[in-house]
Enzyme design. Structure first.
Site, short mmCIF file in Angstrom:
data_model
loop_
_atom_site.label_atom_id
_atom_site.label_comp_id
_atom_site.label_asym_id
_atom_site.label_seq_id
_atom_site.Cartn_x
_atom_site.Cartn_y
_atom_site.Cartn_z
N HIS A 159 0.65 -0.92 -0.05
CA HIS A 159 0.01 0.17 0.19
C HIS A 159 0.89 1.25 0.01
CE1 HIS A 159 -2.73 -2.78 1.26
NE2 HIS A 159 -3.60 -2.57 1.30
N LYS B 53 -1.52 -8.02 -3.91
CA LYS B 53 -2.30 -7.15 -4.03
C LYS B 53 -1.35 -5.46 -4.09
CE LYS B 53 -5.61 -4.82 -1.40
NZ LYS B 53 -6.39 -4.59 0.24
#
EC number: 4.2.1.10
Length: 196
Positions: free
Chosen positions: A98, A122
């Site tokens: 992130h 991700k």
């Protein structure tokens, strides 16, 4: 592609009936003892990654191991900067990255994908320009088993676009958004049904 409902309370579990997968955010709520009859992702997000867990890494991993034993998830989400020893869970691993400030250049994201230890990667970064969209699209078209999208209201479309470029999951919310630009489960289902 599967629709993932990110949950922060037992009430949201009831709202996630139409989701394919639920993400149990144990940094937001203690789900131990909850009965969940769907595929599950176990996540305990640090403050630096948009979550609420404020303890040290050892405490966080221990909390995840206790929840793992209680909830028996199908996936565990672990950040890409963790040591190899943290990746010791008997399930599929989503290795996540992130960045709430910017989208790194392609070569940096490529390094994360190619260096992965998880089953899936991700990547969620803050979108600011068309170049950021291009970077995420390149990652999705060049690699399999990658969930990649831009955060921010202006770039919420990349969450659905990613699914059409091979992303296995679309992360959605029920109740209230858990991340900038996250779309609702109902909206995601509607968009997908219209696009076919």
């Amino acid at each position: 592609m599967k629709l993932v409902a990110t949950l922060s309370s037992p009430e949201e579990l009831e709202l996630a009936e139409k989701a394919d997968v639920v993400e149990l955010r144990i940094d937001l709520f203690d789900f131990s003892g909850a009965r969940v009859d769907k595929e599950k992702i176990l996540t305990c997000r640090r403050v630096s990654d948009g979550g609420k867990f404020e303890g040290d890494e050892r405490e966080r991993i221990e909390k995840m191991k206790r929840a793992f034993d209680s909830l028996n998830p199908d996936y565990v989400d672990l950040e890409s900067d963790l040591p190899d020893s943290a990746f010791d869970f008997n399930c599929r691993i989503i290795e996540s990255y992130h960045n709430f400030i910017r989208t790194p250049d392609y070569s940096e994201l490529k390094g994360i994908v190619e260096g992965r230890r998880g089953d899936l990667v991700k990547i969620a970064t803050m979108g600011k320009s068309k170049r950021d969209v291009e970077t995420i699209v390149r990652i999705l078209t060049n690699y399999d088993d990658v969930v990649a999208f831009l955060m921010g209201e202006r770039f919420s479309f990349t969450r659905v676009l990613a699914a059409y470029l091979g992303s296995p999951f679309i992360y959605c919310y029920v109740g209230s958004p858990k991340a900038p630009g996250q779309i609702s489960l109902d909206d995601a289902r509607e968009i997908i049904s219209r696009l076919g």
